[in-house]
Every structure is written in structure tokens, then in C-alpha cells.
Design a protein around this motif. Structure first.
Motif, mmCIF file in Angstrom:
data_model
loop_
_atom_site.group_PDB
_atom_site.id
_atom_site.type_symbol
_atom_site.label_atom_id
_atom_site.label_comp_id
_atom_site.label_asym_id
_atom_site.label_seq_id
_atom_site.Cartn_x
_atom_site.Cartn_y
_atom_site.Cartn_z
ATOM 1 N N LEU A 1 37.625 -31.126 33.416
ATOM 2 C CA LEU A 1 36.347 -31.775 33.133
ATOM 3 C C LEU A 1 35.574 -31.030 32.057
ATOM 4 N N SER A 2 35.484 -29.711 32.189
ATOM 5 C CA SER A 2 34.616 -28.945 31.287
ATOM 6 C C SER A 2 35.087 -28.970 29.837
ATOM 7 N N HIS A 3 36.405 -28.940 29.612
ATOM 8 C CA HIS A 3 36.908 -29.010 28.243
ATOM 9 C C HIS A 3 36.553 -30.348 27.602
ATOM 10 N N ALA A 4 36.789 -31.433 28.343
ATOM 11 C CA ALA A 4 36.492 -32.757 27.798
ATOM 12 C C ALA A 4 34.991 -32.931 27.591
ATOM 13 N N TRP A 5 34.222 -32.466 28.553
ATOM 14 C CA TRP A 5 32.760 -32.600 28.449
ATOM 15 C C TRP A 5 32.257 -31.926 27.182
ATOM 16 N N GLU A 6 32.779 -30.750 26.901
ATOM 17 C CA GLU A 6 32.359 -30.015 25.706
ATOM 18 C C GLU A 6 32.716 -30.784 24.431
ATOM 19 N N VAL A 7 33.931 -31.319 24.381
ATOM 20 C CA VAL A 7 34.360 -32.090 23.212
ATOM 21 C C VAL A 7 33.425 -33.281 22.985
ATOM 22 N N PHE A 8 33.133 -34.002 24.043
ATOM 23 C CA PHE A 8 32.301 -35.190 23.911
ATOM 24 C C PHE A 8 30.834 -34.834 23.647
ATOM 25 N N ALA A 9 30.354 -33.765 24.265
ATOM 26 C CA ALA A 9 28.958 -33.361 24.070
ATOM 27 C C ALA A 9 28.694 -32.989 22.613
ATOM 28 N N ARG A 10 29.655 -32.337 21.983
ATOM 29 C CA ARG A 10 29.485 -31.950 20.582
ATOM 30 C C ARG A 10 29.372 -33.163 19.665
ATOM 31 N N ARG A 11 29.845 -34.295 20.129
ATOM 32 C CA ARG A 11 29.759 -35.529 19.340
ATOM 33 C C ARG A 11 28.573 -36.389 19.755
ATOM 34 N N TRP B 1 58.799 -30.048 26.452
ATOM 35 C CA TRP B 1 60.063 -29.354 26.712
ATOM 36 C C TRP B 1 59.874 -28.196 27.672
ATOM 37 N N LEU B 2 58.710 -27.577 27.632
ATOM 38 C CA LEU B 2 58.405 -26.457 28.517
ATOM 39 C C LEU B 2 57.251 -26.834 29.430
ATOM 40 N N PRO B 3 57.242 -26.363 30.676
ATOM 41 C CA PRO B 3 56.128 -26.649 31.578
ATOM 42 C C PRO B 3 54.869 -25.876 31.179
ATOM 43 N N PHE B 4 53.730 -26.424 31.544
ATOM 44 C CA PHE B 4 52.433 -25.767 31.360
ATOM 45 C C PHE B 4 52.100 -25.492 29.895
ATOM 46 N N VAL B 5 52.589 -26.325 28.997
ATOM 47 C CA VAL B 5 52.135 -26.284 27.611
ATOM 48 C C VAL B 5 51.496 -27.635 27.306
ATOM 49 N N SER B 6 50.589 -27.655 26.352
ATOM 50 C CA SER B 6 49.835 -28.864 26.053
ATOM 51 C C SER B 6 50.733 -29.971 25.517
ATOM 52 N N LYS B 7 50.509 -31.174 26.051
ATOM 53 C CA LYS B 7 51.161 -32.364 25.519
ATOM 54 C C LYS B 7 50.240 -33.559 25.752
ATOM 55 N N VAL B 8 50.048 -34.337 24.714
ATOM 56 C CA VAL B 8 49.238 -35.547 24.787
ATOM 57 C C VAL B 8 50.060 -36.712 24.275
ATOM 58 N N VAL B 9 50.006 -37.829 24.980
ATOM 59 C CA VAL B 9 50.699 -39.044 24.567
ATOM 60 C C VAL B 9 49.658 -40.135 24.366
ATOM 61 N N THR B 10 49.695 -40.772 23.208
ATOM 62 C CA THR B 10 48.789 -41.873 22.906
ATOM 63 C C THR B 10 49.589 -43.142 22.685
ATOM 64 N N ASP B 11 49.270 -44.168 23.445
ATOM 65 C CA ASP B 11 49.917 -45.473 23.305
ATOM 66 C C ASP B 11 48.802 -46.508 23.185
ATOM 67 N N GLY B 12 48.472 -46.858 21.950
ATOM 68 C CA GLY B 12 47.339 -47.740 21.740
ATOM 69 C C GLY B 12 46.057 -47.080 22.190
ATOM 70 N N SER C 1 46.223 -29.381 28.547
ATOM 71 C CA SER C 1 46.140 -30.522 27.633
ATOM 72 C C SER C 1 44.754 -31.164 27.590
ATOM 73 N N ALA C 2 43.809 -30.660 28.366
ATOM 74 C CA ALA C 2 42.526 -31.348 28.522
ATOM 75 C C ALA C 2 41.763 -31.476 27.205
ATOM 76 N N ARG C 3 41.649 -30.389 26.464
ATOM 77 C CA ARG C 3 40.883 -30.459 25.222
ATOM 78 C C ARG C 3 41.541 -31.398 24.224
ATOM 79 N N ALA C 4 42.864 -31.294 24.077
ATOM 80 C CA ALA C 4 43.570 -32.142 23.124
ATOM 81 C C ALA C 4 43.478 -33.617 23.523
ATOM 82 N N THR C 5 43.490 -33.884 24.823
ATOM 83 C CA THR C 5 43.328 -35.264 25.290
ATOM 84 C C THR C 5 41.966 -35.808 24.900
#
Length: 228
Positions: A29-39, A194-205, A215-219
Motif C-alpha cells: 500500500l505505502s509504495h503505491a500511495w507514495e507514487v500516486f500522491a506525488r502525482r 525467472w527468480l522468486p522475490f524479484v520485481s515483475k509487472v505484467v500489463t495487458d491493456g 513489485s508494488a512501486r513498479a505496478t
């Protein structure tokens, strides 16, 4: 008018055994909140029942208790938000441009069964908004159907906490189901790093999913990009 984000958090405080606590994984929550708050986005919290959203104790320990989590814990107004989240029946989907499902193992119990959250998710998606989740948050998408009766996730590329990560986290025997396997059964095109506990984001539309807490901030950044 600023973009409006609806964050979904859990009301569940423990695994099946009440002696084993769980809850919201705070940094998701906190990572996403920060990203959105800055905008300058307007942000609100909802939970399946409304009211208190407990915190996952492991998310409050090093190294998971990062700068954004510490800042949230030190902010009385932010902590108060987690004590009094909105109930879904008090939420109008038309008021939001995106819905963001946070994680923590707690959500495996109360996200999938909430028909009201499914309604909100469907309405935001069908109005052209963004549907996003991180880590176990994708459990909130397991049962969501569109107006034509099809599953939102069917045929869609997505990610979320993997079964391998459950095993490595030592909780595979405690969780109520294998979320990765259920997503595949529903026709989702599940992907993982490929490795566990590393950031990965998938965008489909307009569907954005992150695999794990890392992955929270990148999401959130991808959601912001889609919202323009």
C-alpha cells in the motif's frame, strides 16, 4: 479534477489458526500511495467489510519495513485510514479511475468472496478505468465477471504471488488454496519472473498486475502511466 484511486485492503487478521496473524502487507500500500500522491491523485481505502484493516506482522520487520512503510507507521492520519476503511456498498465505482488490490496472505480469505468488490471492479473496468493488483491482491480478481458473464481474467496476461514463493515463504501448508493454479484454471495467462522475490509487472491493456511485494512501486508506476 485529479485522478482517483481506490485501494482495496483486507479485514482478515489471521490464518485459519487464530494464533497465526496476517493482514495487509503494508509496503504494497505505502509504495503505491507514495507514487500516486506525488502525482496529486485522490486516494481512498475500501475493504470487504469496511472498518479496520490489520497489518501483517512480517511486513513490519526488516527488511520489509522500508522507508515508505516507516513513514506510514509514523503518520497518525495515515494509520487512522486503516482503522476506518469504507465498506463496498458505500463506494460508487463512477468516482474512481482505477482500483488497486493490495496483498498480504489475509486477502486470500476475504477478497474472492466479495460480490460488491467484484461489482466495483467490473464497473471501473467497463467504464474504461484501470484494474490493478499486486502480490496476493490478484485473488480479488479470481471471481470477477464482466457484464457478458465472462471472467475478467480469462485469456488475459497477469501475474501474482507464485506457488514457488508460497513454498519459499514457508506458508504453502497454511494458505487456503494455490492462487497461481486457480488463475490458470480460470484461463488466465499467468506469468512469473525467472527468480522468486524479484520485481515483475505484467500489463495487458488496462489490467496491471505485480508479482510480489517487490513489485508494488513498479505496478503503481504502470498504473500512473496508463492514467496519463
Amino acid at each position: 479534477m485529479p485522478r482517483r484511486i481506490l485501494h482495496v485492503v483486507s479485514n482478515v487478521a489471521h490464518y485459519d489458526d487464530p494464533a497465526e496473524p496476517t493482514g495487509l502487507w503494508l509496503s504494497e500500500l505505502s509504495h503505491a500511495w507514495e507514487v500516486f500522491a506525488r502525482r496529486g491523485y485522490a486516494q481512498h481505502l475500501v475493504s470487504p467489510l469496511g472498518g479496520r484493516s490489520p497489518l501483517e506482522p512480517r511486513s513490519l520487520k526488516w527488511p520489509n519495513r522500508d522507508a515508505t512503510a516507516r513513514a506510514w507507521l509514523a503518520n497518525a492520519a495515515r494509520m487512522a485510514l486503516l482503522s476506518n476503511t469504507a465498506a463496498p456498498d458505500a463506494v460508487d465505482a463512477q468516482d474512481f479511475d482505477a482500483i488497486y488490490f493490495t496483498g498480504g496472505h489475509a486477502v486470500m480469505w476475504d477478497f474472492p468472496s466479495s460480490q460488491e468488490l467484484q461489482r466495483i471492479t467490473r464497473d471501473i473496468h467497463e467504464r474504461g478505468g484501470v484494474v490493478a493488483s499486486v502480490c496476493h491482491g490478484y485473488c480479488g480478481l479470481l471471481e470477477t465477471r464482466l457484464s457478458d458473464g465472462s471472467l475478467l481474467v480469462a485469456g488475459r496476461r497477469l501475474t501474482g504471488f507464485s506457488w514457488l514463493e508460497e513454498r519459499l515463504a514457508g506458508v504453502a501448508g497454511k494458505v487456503p488454496y494455490n492462487a497461481e493454479a486457480l488463475m490458470r484454471q480460470r484461463g488466465a495467462r499467468y506469468e512469473k519472473a525467472w527468480l522468486p522475490f524479484v520485481s515483475k509487472v505484467v500489463t495487458d491493456g488496462r489490467l496491471v498486475t505485480g508479482q510480489n511485494p517487490q513489485s508494488a512501486r513498479a505496478t503503481a508506476l504502470q498504473v500512473a502511466q496508463l492514467l496519463g
